[in-house]
Design an enzyme around this catalytic site. Structure first.
Site, short mmCIF file in Angstrom:
data_model
loop_
_atom_site.label_atom_id
_atom_site.label_comp_id
_atom_site.label_asym_id
_atom_site.label_seq_id
_atom_site.Cartn_x
_atom_site.Cartn_y
_atom_site.Cartn_z
N ARG A 14 32.32 50.31 47.08
CA ARG A 14 31.55 49.83 48.14
C ARG A 14 32.21 48.73 47.82
O ARG A 14 34.06 48.44 48.35
CB ARG A 14 30.71 49.73 48.38
CG ARG A 14 30.68 49.49 50.10
CD ARG A 14 30.49 47.80 50.51
NE ARG A 14 29.38 47.86 49.73
CZ ARG A 14 28.82 46.47 49.34
NH1 ARG A 14 29.94 45.43 49.85
NH2 ARG A 14 28.10 45.83 48.36
N ASP A 15 31.39 47.45 46.81
CA ASP A 15 31.66 46.32 46.58
C ASP A 15 33.18 45.83 45.89
O ASP A 15 33.90 45.11 46.46
CB ASP A 15 30.07 45.41 46.38
CG ASP A 15 30.48 44.17 46.77
OD1 ASP A 15 31.88 44.13 47.31
OD2 ASP A 15 30.02 42.95 45.55
N HIS A 206 21.92 41.53 42.70
CA HIS A 206 23.57 41.97 42.26
C HIS A 206 23.90 40.14 41.66
O HIS A 206 24.06 39.85 42.64
CB HIS A 206 23.82 42.47 43.62
CG HIS A 206 25.04 41.87 44.34
ND1 HIS A 206 25.49 43.44 44.40
CD2 HIS A 206 26.40 42.00 44.79
CE1 HIS A 206 27.26 43.86 45.21
NE2 HIS A 206 26.99 42.32 45.32
N HIS A 208 27.92 38.34 40.60
CA HIS A 208 29.52 38.88 40.22
C HIS A 208 29.41 37.72 39.20
O HIS A 208 28.84 36.46 39.08
CB HIS A 208 30.07 38.48 41.70
CG HIS A 208 30.14 38.87 42.32
ND1 HIS A 208 31.36 39.73 43.00
CD2 HIS A 208 29.03 40.04 43.46
CE1 HIS A 208 31.04 40.65 44.63
NE2 HIS A 208 29.78 40.41 44.48
N CYS A 239 35.10 39.77 47.41
CA CYS A 239 34.37 39.56 49.02
C CYS A 239 35.28 39.35 49.32
O CYS A 239 35.84 38.24 49.99
CB CYS A 239 32.97 39.12 49.43
SG CYS A 239 32.70 38.96 50.81
N ASN A 248 32.51 42.02 40.67
CA ASN A 248 31.13 42.27 39.85
C ASN A 248 30.96 41.96 38.70
O ASN A 248 31.99 43.12 38.04
CB ASN A 248 30.33 43.27 40.93
CG ASN A 248 30.35 43.66 42.25
OD1 ASN A 248 29.33 42.74 43.06
ND2 ASN A 248 31.95 43.35 42.80
ZN ZN Z 1 28.62 42.03 45.83
#
Ligand code: ZN
Length: 307
Positions: A14-15, A206, A208, A239, A248
């Site tokens: 996803r990310d 989470h 980055h 993003c 990430n």
């Molecule tokens: Zn992220």
């Protein structure tokens, strides 16, 4: 005192992929997710149920959800921003939704076209819908460590939003450093404050690597007793709404560091490294992961590498 075991939560599908210009074939996404399960990842955020016009890369969310092989020991989750999203996720038999907002109003407007308060109000009906369907929820808060548009976000605001999410029945709260602003001391302090207030509520972090502090921030979290961290295979990602946001933290780099520290993750690093190279091939450019280039420390032989 560091935790003995950590759950690494993979968010690459996803990310990692959402920002890719070229559409990644559904088959490739499904293949990557299946291999991540085989490599021992017990939590994978597989897609997001968002407006396909805004994030075309995730337009195959239902197909991906249906086509992956579901391993009994792995939780397959998806990101949602609103009621439409959760309804589609339930229809696609997602077992856990990650209701996502940002602590910054400006960022939230860009991400969801709502203020943070409007997102919270919206999440009440999302939570009701999820609850009726027996679907678990996480409350995910982006820009929890600062916002590229608004600057510092006070801890009190982050904790107040966390309290709202907890009151909706989430099973975990996630603080995301969407644009790589956090530092280890800040992570330690905010995580400690959260854990003091809600000692029973799992906290997920989470990070980055935008400014090179990603893994150092993990250490900040570990010292505060956090045992769940999100990362992306190969260190992919960014993003779409964050200027100059880069990848990430890489799942292999994280798993390798934790192993070196004597912290168990249950991940087979050899399998994971093979996936990161495969993802690199699918995307067609060099990924930022470091262990996929340097390899694991060669003389620590008790690691489950199995290449
Ligand atoms: Zn992220």
């Amino acid at each position: 005192m560091l935790p003995q075991r950590v759950t690494v939560c993979e968010v690459g599908p996803r990310d990692g992929l959402q920002n890719e210009k070229k559409f990644i074939d559904t088959d490739d996404k499904v293949n990557i997710i299946n291999k991540l399960s085989e490599a021992g990842l017990t939590r994978i955020q597989i897609t997001s149920f968002v407006n396909p016009k805004v994030i075309p890369q995730m337009s195959d969310c239902s197909e991906v959800s249906r086509q992956i092989k579901k391993y009994p020991d792995t939780v397959y989750a998806a990101l949602v921003l609103n009621l439409t999203g959760v309804k589609r996720a339930i229809e696609a038999q997602i077992e856990e939704v990650h209701m996502t907002l940002t602590a910054s109003d400006t960022f939230n407007q860009k991400n969801s076209r709502m203020t943070t308060d409007e997102s919270l109000a919206n999440f009440r009906s999302v939570a009701e819908e999820a609850h009726k369907a027996g679907v678990k929820m996480w409350g995910v808060m982006g820009t929890a460590f600062g916002c590229p548009f608004e600057g510092e976000i006070p801890d009190q605001r982050v904790l107040a939003i966390a309290g709202e999410l907890i009151s909706m029945g989430v099973t975990a709260v996630n603080f995301a450093d969407t644009t790589g602003i956090a530092n280890p001391r800040q992570v330690y302090e905010l995580s400690s404050r959260f854990k003091d207030r809600w000692p029973e509520m799992p906290l997920v972090l989470h990070f980055h690597n935008t400014r090179g502090s990603g893994l150092a921030n993990v250490l900040g979290g570990l010292k505060a007793g956090v045992t769940m961290f999100e990362s992306c295979v190969g260190g992919v990602g960014g993003c779409p709404f964050a200027p100059r946001a880069v990848g990430n933290i890489s799942t292999e780099d994280l798993a390798h560091m934790l192993w070196g520290m004597g912290i168990e993750t249950g991940i087979n690093l050899g399998k994971l490294l093979a996936i990161s190279l495969e993802v690199e091939k699918v995307l067609g450019y060099e990924l930022p992961g470091q262990i996929m280039k340097a390899g694991p420390v060669p003389f620590r032989i008790n690691y489950p590498v199995e290449i």
